[in-house]
Motif scaffolding. Structure first.
Motif, short mmCIF file in Angstrom:
data_model
loop_
_atom_site.label_atom_id
_atom_site.label_comp_id
_atom_site.label_asym_id
_atom_site.label_seq_id
_atom_site.Cartn_x
_atom_site.Cartn_y
_atom_site.Cartn_z
N UNK A 176 -5.26 -13.73 -37.99
CA UNK A 176 -5.11 -14.62 -36.83
C UNK A 176 -4.73 -13.79 -35.62
N UNK A 177 -5.70 -13.56 -34.77
CA UNK A 177 -5.48 -12.66 -33.63
C UNK A 177 -5.74 -13.37 -32.31
N UNK A 178 -4.79 -13.18 -31.38
CA UNK A 178 -5.01 -13.68 -30.03
C UNK A 178 -6.03 -12.81 -29.33
N UNK A 179 -6.99 -13.42 -28.67
CA UNK A 179 -7.89 -12.67 -27.79
C UNK A 179 -7.89 -13.34 -26.42
N UNK A 199 -6.41 -17.18 -25.85
CA UNK A 199 -5.13 -17.55 -25.23
C UNK A 199 -4.96 -16.69 -23.97
N UNK A 200 -4.60 -17.30 -22.86
CA UNK A 200 -4.35 -16.53 -21.64
C UNK A 200 -3.15 -15.61 -21.84
N UNK A 201 -3.14 -14.50 -21.09
CA UNK A 201 -2.05 -13.53 -21.27
C UNK A 201 -0.68 -14.14 -20.99
N UNK A 202 -0.63 -15.09 -20.07
CA UNK A 202 0.65 -15.74 -19.72
C UNK A 202 1.32 -16.38 -20.93
N UNK A 203 0.55 -16.66 -21.99
CA UNK A 203 1.11 -17.34 -23.17
C UNK A 203 1.24 -16.41 -24.37
N UNK A 207 3.24 -16.94 -27.98
CA UNK A 207 2.34 -17.19 -29.13
C UNK A 207 2.66 -16.24 -30.28
N UNK A 208 3.05 -15.01 -29.94
CA UNK A 208 3.40 -14.03 -30.98
C UNK A 208 4.78 -14.35 -31.55
N UNK A 213 -0.05 -16.95 -33.66
CA UNK A 213 -0.99 -15.92 -34.11
C UNK A 213 -0.18 -14.76 -34.72
N UNK A 214 -0.87 -13.97 -35.58
CA UNK A 214 -0.17 -12.83 -36.20
C UNK A 214 -0.17 -11.61 -35.30
#
Ligand code: X2X
Length: 339
Positions: A176-179, A199-203, A207-208, A213-214
């Protein structure tokens, strides 16, 4: 623009009155003819913002105070998605955005992010200051935005995780990766059989932290300045793509500035970009040790199997088709055969 000009007119009327009663500094402070906002998504301590502050001071000095650039770092004016719509409408006048995210508007702008295309910085700058970058800037211009000549460095992206190191492409399976919000990113991590979330960088930090996301992927300079090491355990030096920020301007706002002032502004912005590239390269050299000291566990996977996985998944063929032969040829001229 309209409002700020009106404010300037009002300001100078007030200044004339106040000037008479001995407050000349008020007149100076309000004398900027152009007060333009520059927004970005990075922490104040990132070299992009350090160099931007220097550049704003140089612009003010060389225009004798006519041009005042106000910097809004750290998503103060919204997420990248918000800021992209504001730069289009004129709500902000300047904005730096990753070409990959800009590709939601200008499809060619993500081409430098093709997985494992660039081997090193020499190749990056030759291409982005040369024909490939020229092609992308042409496409950005066609979409109605103004773009400065020199792209700013984000960097080669590395993968971090709270759960496990990434040693080979198989470790991405189900990961599960944020992009960032960009079709190229989603496509690439789907090709690795990962589970990408846009996900926008602001979040990202939250999120981590909350384990929505992992993991995520970003250059070391961002992992450090955005303190992502506080909410991640592993850092795998995957170097899977090179990413940079285009310095964009709203066209109407830019064209409202007289040519002589524009020349000064552009000169300092481009010079700051070149200095920022240097800063990021230097930071990269020292950050691994620094971040390891903060508890991040590093590993250096072998790159070839990742590339092979992308090739086998049809990733290169698919994106060659999307960009078209002209753009793909420019990329391959810079980096060698990809597919
Ligand atoms: O969103 C990100 O990860 C960042 C900060 O690297 C970009 O702007 C693409």
């Amino acid at each position: 623009m309209f409002l700020s000009r009106r404010a300037v007119l009002k300001g100078s009327a007030t200044a004339m009155v106040l000037g008479g009663v001995g407050l000349p500094f008020v007149a100076r402070a309000q004398s900027a003819e152009f007060s333009y906002k520059y927004a970005n998504n990075l922490p104040d301590s990132h070299p992009l913002n350090t160099r931007a502050k220097e550049m704003a001071a140089a612009i003010k000095a060389e225009t004798d105070g006519r041009f005042d650039l106000q910097i809004f770092p750290n998503n103060q004016l919204g997420s990248d998605t918000d800021m992209l719509s504001q730069i289009r409408s004129g709500g902000i006048e300047f904005f730096t955005l990753s070409g990959l995210i800009l590709s939601t508007l200008v499809s060619a702008a993500s081409i430098n992010g093709i997985g494992f295309a660039f081997p090193d910085y020499d190749t990056v700058w030759k291409a982005m200051d040369g024909d490939l970058g020229g092609y992308v800037r042409g496409e950005i211009g066609k979409a109605g935005l103004v773009v400065m000549d020199k792209i700013w460095d984000n960097g080669f992206r590395q993968t971090t995780s709270s759960s496990k190191p990434i040693n080979g492409p198989e470790d991405f399976k189900g990961f599960k990766i944020r992009v960032p919000v960009s079709p190229l990113w989603t496509s690439m991590f789907k090709a690795f059989d990962a589970a990408p979330a846009s996900i926008n960088f602001s979040e990202v930090y939250s999120a981590l932290q909350t384990k929505v996301v992992e993991g995520q992927e970003n250059p070391l300079a961002i992992i450090s300045t955005a303190k992502l090491y506080e909410v991640q355990k592993f850092c795998s030096l995957t170097n899977h793509m090179w990413d940079g920020f285009w310095f964009l301007a709203n066209r109407r706002a830019w064209e409202a500035v007289p040519q002589d002032v524009r020349t000064i502004v552009a000169k300092h912005i481009n010079a700051a970009a070149v200095n920022e590239r240097d800063d990021v390269a230097k930071l990269n050299a020292s950050l691994k040790e620094d971040l390891a000291g903060k508890g991040l566990v590093f590993n250096q996977p072998v790159v070839a199997p990742f590339r092979e996985k992308l090739r086998a998944a049809g990733f290169y063929a698919e994106w060659k088709g999307k960009y078209g032969d002209q753009a793909w040829d420019l990329l391959e001229k810079a980096v060698g055969k990809l597919s």
